[in-house]
Design a protein around this motif. Structure first.
Motif, mmCIF file in Angstrom:
data_model
loop_
_atom_site.group_PDB
_atom_site.id
_atom_site.type_symbol
_atom_site.label_atom_id
_atom_site.label_comp_id
_atom_site.label_asym_id
_atom_site.label_seq_id
_atom_site.Cartn_x
_atom_site.Cartn_y
_atom_site.Cartn_z
ATOM 1 N N UNK A 370 20.845 -4.157 13.003
ATOM 2 C CA UNK A 370 20.526 -3.850 11.619
ATOM 3 C C UNK A 370 19.807 -5.028 10.965
ATOM 4 N N UNK A 371 19.020 -4.717 9.926
ATOM 5 C CA UNK A 371 18.339 -5.740 9.142
ATOM 6 C C UNK A 371 18.969 -5.746 7.758
ATOM 7 N N UNK A 372 19.683 -6.807 7.417
ATOM 8 C CA UNK A 372 20.255 -6.916 6.081
ATOM 9 C C UNK A 372 19.151 -7.292 5.086
ATOM 10 N N UNK A 373 19.498 -7.300 3.822
ATOM 11 C CA UNK A 373 18.507 -7.506 2.769
ATOM 12 C C UNK A 373 17.768 -8.830 2.925
ATOM 13 N N UNK A 374 18.433 -9.852 3.424
ATOM 14 C CA UNK A 374 17.813 -11.174 3.534
ATOM 15 C C UNK A 374 17.121 -11.401 4.874
ATOM 16 N N UNK A 375 17.095 -10.413 5.746
ATOM 17 C CA UNK A 375 16.529 -10.590 7.080
ATOM 18 C C UNK A 375 15.000 -10.705 7.017
ATOM 19 N N UNK A 376 14.431 -11.757 7.618
ATOM 20 C CA UNK A 376 12.965 -11.919 7.588
ATOM 21 C C UNK A 376 12.200 -10.794 8.267
ATOM 22 N N UNK A 377 12.873 -9.994 9.113
ATOM 23 C CA UNK A 377 12.201 -8.863 9.756
ATOM 24 C C UNK A 377 11.707 -7.844 8.735
ATOM 25 N N UNK A 378 12.374 -7.797 7.577
ATOM 26 C CA UNK A 378 11.936 -6.866 6.541
ATOM 27 C C UNK A 378 10.559 -7.227 5.998
ATOM 28 N N UNK A 379 10.148 -8.478 6.171
ATOM 29 C CA UNK A 379 8.868 -8.939 5.649
ATOM 30 C C UNK A 379 7.686 -8.451 6.500
ATOM 31 N N UNK A 380 7.976 -7.868 7.669
ATOM 32 C CA UNK A 380 6.889 -7.530 8.598
ATOM 33 C C UNK A 380 6.812 -6.045 8.938
ATOM 34 N N UNK A 381 7.616 -5.220 8.304
ATOM 35 C CA UNK A 381 7.622 -3.781 8.623
ATOM 36 C C UNK A 381 6.247 -3.160 8.360
ATOM 37 N N UNK A 382 5.689 -2.521 9.396
ATOM 38 C CA UNK A 382 4.388 -1.856 9.257
ATOM 39 C C UNK A 382 4.435 -0.420 9.751
ATOM 40 N N UNK A 383 5.642 0.147 9.850
ATOM 41 C CA UNK A 383 5.805 1.520 10.326
ATOM 42 C C UNK A 383 6.545 2.348 9.278
ATOM 43 N N UNK A 384 6.307 3.641 9.320
ATOM 44 C CA UNK A 384 6.993 4.579 8.436
ATOM 45 C C UNK A 384 8.112 5.270 9.202
ATOM 46 N N UNK A 385 9.229 5.478 8.532
ATOM 47 C CA UNK A 385 10.389 6.061 9.197
ATOM 48 C C UNK A 385 10.199 7.561 9.437
ATOM 49 N N UNK A 386 11.028 8.072 10.314
ATOM 50 C CA UNK A 386 11.049 9.500 10.600
ATOM 51 C C UNK A 386 11.258 10.284 9.305
ATOM 52 N N UNK A 387 10.472 11.332 9.142
ATOM 53 C CA UNK A 387 10.579 12.149 7.938
ATOM 54 C C UNK A 387 9.508 11.853 6.913
ATOM 55 N N UNK A 388 8.789 10.729 7.088
ATOM 56 C CA UNK A 388 7.671 10.413 6.197
ATOM 57 C C UNK A 388 6.380 10.879 6.854
ATOM 58 N N UNK A 389 5.645 11.740 6.205
ATOM 59 C CA UNK A 389 4.392 12.275 6.738
ATOM 60 C C UNK A 389 3.246 11.461 6.179
ATOM 61 N N UNK A 390 2.551 10.759 7.030
ATOM 62 C CA UNK A 390 1.442 9.911 6.613
ATOM 63 C C UNK A 390 1.244 8.789 7.601
ATOM 64 N N UNK A 391 0.096 8.137 7.534
ATOM 65 C CA UNK A 391 -0.236 7.053 8.446
ATOM 66 C C UNK A 391 -0.843 5.902 7.659
ATOM 67 N N UNK A 392 -0.132 4.764 7.558
ATOM 68 C CA UNK A 392 -0.657 3.638 6.800
ATOM 69 C C UNK A 392 -1.934 3.037 7.376
ATOM 70 N N UNK A 393 -2.231 3.349 8.633
ATOM 71 C CA UNK A 393 -3.432 2.804 9.279
ATOM 72 C C UNK A 393 -4.671 3.664 9.007
ATOM 73 N N UNK A 394 -4.456 4.823 8.395
ATOM 74 C CA UNK A 394 -5.578 5.710 8.054
ATOM 75 C C UNK A 394 -5.572 5.989 6.558
ATOM 76 N N UNK A 395 -6.072 5.047 5.794
ATOM 77 C CA UNK A 395 -6.085 5.205 4.344
ATOM 78 C C UNK A 395 -7.468 5.633 3.865
#
Length: 395
Positions: A370-395
């Motif tokens: 798990x990533x808690x609120x202070x985890x630096x991994x949260x600073x690098x998220x570039x993916x959308x979770x399951x259930x979100x329809x869309x692609x951040x790489x195609x804007x």
């Protein structure tokens, strides 16, 4: 980004000059054309202390019903601190022009501390100015500060909006009848994407099959695209709309006119949608900025180690909050949202934990991690979770 008014000012100044024949880690603390003169607010001084002058720079207008207004409200709170004076400049683009604004504030206004408040101000602009003015402290919201790489007079701060976004998702899910939520997203960067994910995870904690349709506009403020995206989402069946753009006025008023519900962002926008506003995801910059002012007034700095280079916080630290519930929110939704908030405050609810898949079916957080609120991994998220329809790489 509002550029037109700034450009108009510059053209007017140039015409006037020509006419005259001249041209001239983590802690719980908490060059372009010459710009127009910064505005100044002075706090009443209760005691005879050396004045601390703080500069604020905004990428849009200070009354934008959104991101820039939230920072301006924080500045107003700081201006009430004894011995503190603030200067500011609004509608400054994320270009070399911001370097000139910072330089002018330092040389002309005697600014000792700067808060350039937009994402694109950091690299290279703040980093360059920090080298040029090593005695001035520069603070940026959300920057990825690198110890030993970036100047010691640069700091990063942020109120994590993940928790209030998750709570807004819960409220939206209880309110939705279609099982479809719409999200108008600006730039596809980690700080934004992770909040889209948090909203979706909150909603799907109530209704696991619920879908969040995301439309990316590509920039912080594009009113025409935002109106088109909002209408498109509603046409596709979304009956609750949320957005993370700078100015939400177009999105929320469009949703209200179409008879669908909305969740706000940055500040309380309930006045824009008296019938459909459910709640909002708000910053509390006043808490962060007054903490900084008090620390600096006491002689603490980034350079002497008195202030951490990275400061982060959530609901517990009071760096963020939710807007009050609107009239359409059911008692059941309020109860569920309040229970989630209590868990956040108690530390028992973690948003990003495995097993978690992205919207392409790939496991992005394995079971047991798990990533808690202070985890630096949260600073690098570039993916959308399951259930979100869309692609951040195609804007």
């Amino acid at each position: 980004m509002t550029i037109g008014s700034s450009s108009l000012k510059r053209r007017t100044v140039i015409r006037g000059l020509l006419a005259a024949g001249a041209f001239g880690a983590t802690s719980r603390f908490w060059t372009g054309c010459t710009p127009a003169p910064p505005q100044t607010q002075t706090a009443p001084s209760a005691t005879a202390v050396k004045t601390l002058t703080i500069g604020y720079i905004y990428v849009g207008p200070k009354d934008d019903y959104g991101y820039n207004q939230s920072h301006a409200e924080g500045e107003a709170a700081v201006a009430k601190v004894s011995g503190v004076k603030t200067v500011d400049q609004a509608s400054v683009p994320e270009t070399v022009e911001v370097q000139e604004v910072m330089r002018n504030m330092i040389k002309e206004n005697g600014v000792q501390v700067l808060f350039p408040a937009s994402y694109g101000y950091y690299d290279p602009h703040i980093l360059k100015m920090a080298v040029e003015f090593p005695e001035v402290q520069f603070f940026h919201p959300g920057a990825l500060y690198k110890e030993g790489v970036h100047p010691k007079n640069v700091g990063s701060y942020l109120g994590y909006l993940l928790e209030p976004a998750y709570i807004a998702g819960i409220v939206a899910a209880y309110t939705s009848k279609t099982g479809k939520l719409g999200y108008v997203v600006p730039k596809p960067i980690p700080i934004v994407i992770r909040e889209v994910n948090a909203f979706a995870l909150g909603a799907r904690s109530v209704k696991p099959d619920l879908k969040v349709q995301a439309i990316f506009t590509g920039d912080w403020s594009l009113p025409v695209k935002e109106a088109e995206a909002t209408n498109s989402l509603i046409d596709q069946g979304a009956d609750v709309i949320i957005s993370r753009v700078d100015n939400l006025k177009v999105v929320i008023t469009t949703a209200e006119k179409r008879g669908v519900f909305s969740c706000g962002y940055h500040i309380d926008q309930s006045s824009l949608a008296p019938k459909g506003y459910l709640t909002g995801v708000e910053w509390n910059w006043a808490k962060i900025y007054t903490n900084y002012a008090e620390l600096i007034s006491a002689g603490k700095t980034l350079m002497n180690g008195g202030i951490p280079h990275v400061i982060r916080g959530g609901l517990k630290e009071e760096y963020c909050k939710n807007s009050p519930y609107g009239p359409a929110v059911s008692e059941t939704a309020k109860k569920a949202a309040d229970e989630a908030k209590a868990k956040f405050l108690g530390g028992s609810l973690v948003i990003f934990k495995g097993e978690l898949k992205d919207n392409k079916g790939k496991v992005v957080i394995p079971a047991g991690k798990q990533y808690t609120l202070q985890d630096p991994q949260l600073e690098t998220i570039d993916w959308l979770v399951e259930g979100v329809l869309g692609d951040p790489k195609n804007t």
